[in-house]
Design a protein around this motif. Structure first.
Motif, PDB file in Angstrom:
ATOM      1  N   ARG A 231      21.942  77.729  28.409  1.00 25.55           N
ATOM      2  CA  ARG A 231      22.339  77.040  27.179  1.00 25.55           C
ATOM      3  C   ARG A 231      23.225  77.948  26.319  1.00 25.55           C
ATOM      4  N   LYS A 232      22.807  79.193  26.140  1.00 25.93           N
ATOM      5  CA  LYS A 232      23.590  80.124  25.331  1.00 25.93           C
ATOM      6  C   LYS A 232      24.901  80.472  26.027  1.00 25.93           C
ATOM      7  N   LEU A 233      24.864  80.546  27.348  1.00 28.42           N
ATOM      8  CA  LEU A 233      26.089  80.816  28.090  1.00 28.42           C
ATOM      9  C   LEU A 233      27.063  79.651  27.927  1.00 28.42           C
ATOM     10  N   SER A 234      26.534  78.415  27.987  1.00 26.63           N
ATOM     11  CA  SER A 234      27.378  77.233  27.803  1.00 26.63           C
ATOM     12  C   SER A 234      28.004  77.233  26.408  1.00 26.63           C
TER      13      SER A 234
ATOM     14  N   VAL B 122      31.044  79.520  26.039  1.00 27.70           N
ATOM     15  CA  VAL B 122      32.331  79.025  26.543  1.00 27.70           C
ATOM     16  C   VAL B 122      32.655  77.639  25.964  1.00 27.70           C
ATOM     17  N   ASP B 123      32.042  77.322  24.804  1.00 29.79           N
ATOM     18  CA  ASP B 123      32.317  76.079  24.071  1.00 29.79           C
ATOM     19  C   ASP B 123      32.012  74.826  24.887  1.00 29.79           C
ATOM     20  N   ARG B 124      30.877  74.855  25.595  1.00 33.88           N
ATOM     21  CA  ARG B 124      30.512  73.697  26.416  1.00 33.88           C
ATOM     22  C   ARG B 124      29.055  73.287  26.192  1.00 33.88           C
ATOM     23  N   LEU B 125      28.578  73.527  24.978  1.00 31.80           N
ATOM     24  CA  LEU B 125      27.198  73.184  24.665  1.00 31.80           C
ATOM     25  C   LEU B 125      26.968  71.680  24.721  1.00 31.80           C
ATOM     26  N   SER B 126      27.938  70.898  24.256  1.00 27.23           N
ATOM     27  CA  SER B 126      27.767  69.441  24.271  1.00 27.23           C
ATOM     28  C   SER B 126      27.590  68.925  25.689  1.00 27.23           C
ATOM     29  N   GLU B 127      28.349  69.486  26.649  1.00 30.44           N
ATOM     30  CA  GLU B 127      28.195  69.089  28.046  1.00 30.44           C
ATOM     31  C   GLU B 127      26.822  69.497  28.579  1.00 30.44           C
ATOM     32  N   TYR B 128      26.391  70.669  28.172  1.00 30.50           N
ATOM     33  CA  TYR B 128      25.071  71.128  28.608  1.00 30.50           C
ATOM     34  C   TYR B 128      23.993  70.159  28.153  1.00 30.50           C
ATOM     35  N   VAL B 129      24.074  69.739  26.891  1.00 28.95           N
ATOM     36  CA  VAL B 129      23.054  68.844  26.333  1.00 28.95           C
ATOM     37  C   VAL B 129      23.068  67.503  27.054  1.00 28.95           C
ATOM     38  N   LEU B 130      24.257  66.963  27.305  1.00 24.83           N
ATOM     39  CA  LEU B 130      24.359  65.640  27.912  1.00 24.83           C
ATOM     40  C   LEU B 130      24.121  65.642  29.406  1.00 24.83           C
TER      41      LEU B 130
END
Length: 315
Positions: free
Chosen positions: A205-208, A211-219
């Motif tokens: 999650r922190k790695l995502s 690289v500005d991809r937290l929203s993708e991680y969540v979904l």
């Protein structure tokens, strides 16, 4: 051989339904996989061919292509629920790729590499009768431990040589310092930390987010994790007052989301790789998308998948 229970598993009908409703998009997946299979060697040819490039291209980028290929195979047979396992793997590999390209690629690749070597060291020690790793495995296996003894005896001599080679390798710089860092973070844990933990990130999650991809991680990643860990009963069984109805193993529910998310993630990874290794090809990549891929992508429609009585196995 037993024949399948058709309400639960109808292979032929499932494949025909996938072809009937998603043939254009399945062809799109195949075409994007084919493009990726050529992108891997072309990027490596354009790289400096060092460790960072090898990990980025032949591991992370190749994993993206392999995962999309698996989604194509599974989707063609209406195994959509299982596709989420590959969507999760695809996303994780693409995040690793972006992370490698952000900052010191060589240093990050070295930590990934040594993490793998340490895992190899662990399993080599398991083959040795005088190692605590062996004793721990025997304790964990319990009554199954005896069945592996013959193989262990055969592997022990080979493992002894391997063990010496790996330990000697890890004593050299820069590997020695990285190995010591892993030892420090492991502490008294019975297992190693993730390869990116020594670099200051404690979770995917922190790695995502890095690289500005937290929203993708969540979904995306959470859905893949639900499937991986069987955390949701609804894709498998529908309960009512009278009975329970088992959902067929193969069906097309959620196919649209699988295709959209897997293609979006894959195309993003391809563009990242091109930007790193073949920037002059980005314009052609955009033309390829508009010419060959955009139309079938845009024609993807939602599927209102209604299970009929005879689709369900009632218990």
């Amino acid at each position: 051989m037993d024949t399948p229970f058709k309400p639960l598993l109808d292979r032929n009908s499932s494949a025909l339904q996938a072809e009937e409703h998603f043939s254009t998009q399945l062809k799109l997946l195949k075409d994007v996989v084919n493009y990726g299979s050529n992108l891997v060697p072309s990027c490596f040819t354009s790289s400096q061919r060092n460790l960072g490039d090898a990990i980025a291209i032949t591991v992370f980028l190749k994993q993206v292509v392999a995962s999309l290929d698996a989604i194509h195979v599974l989707g063609s047979n209406a195994c959509v629920h299982s596709c989420w396992l590959q969507v999760r793997a695809l996303f994780e590999a693409s995040v690793y790729l972006d992370y490698l390209f952000k900052g010191d690629k060589s240093k990050k690749a070295e930590y990934y590499y040594i993490s793998n070597i340490r895992r190899e060291l662990h399993w080599t020690k398991v083959s040795q009768s005088d190692q605590p790793e062996r004793e721990q495995l025997l304790a964990d296996l319990g009554s199954l431990a005896g069945s592996l003894e013959k193989d262990r005896i055969e592997l022990e001599e080979i493992g002894r040589i391997q063990l010496s080679d790996i330990e000697s390798f890890l004593q050299r710089e820069p590997w020695s310092s990285i190995n010591a860092h892993f030892d420090e973070l492991r502490g008294n844990r019975p297992f190693d930390v993730s390869w990116y933990r020594p670099l200051g990130l404690s979770s995917l999650r922190k790695l995502s987010n890095e690289v500005d991809r937290l929203s993708e991680y969540v979904l995306l990643y959470s859905k893949g994790s639900e499937v991986t860990h069987v955390a949701d009963y609804k894709p498998h069984v529908k309960f009512s007052k009278e009975n329970a109805e088992i959902v067929p193993i193969r069906h097309l529910a959620d196919m649209k989301n699988v295709i959209i998310l897997s293609l979006f993630t894959t195309l993003r990874a391809y563009r990242s790789a091109l930007a790193e290794y073949r920037p002059a090809q980005i314009e052609e990549f955009g033309r390829r998308y508009r010419r060959d891929w955009q139309a079938p992508f845009d024609r993807l429609r939602s599927t209102n998948y209604v299970f009929r009585y005879d689709d369900l196995a009632r218990i």
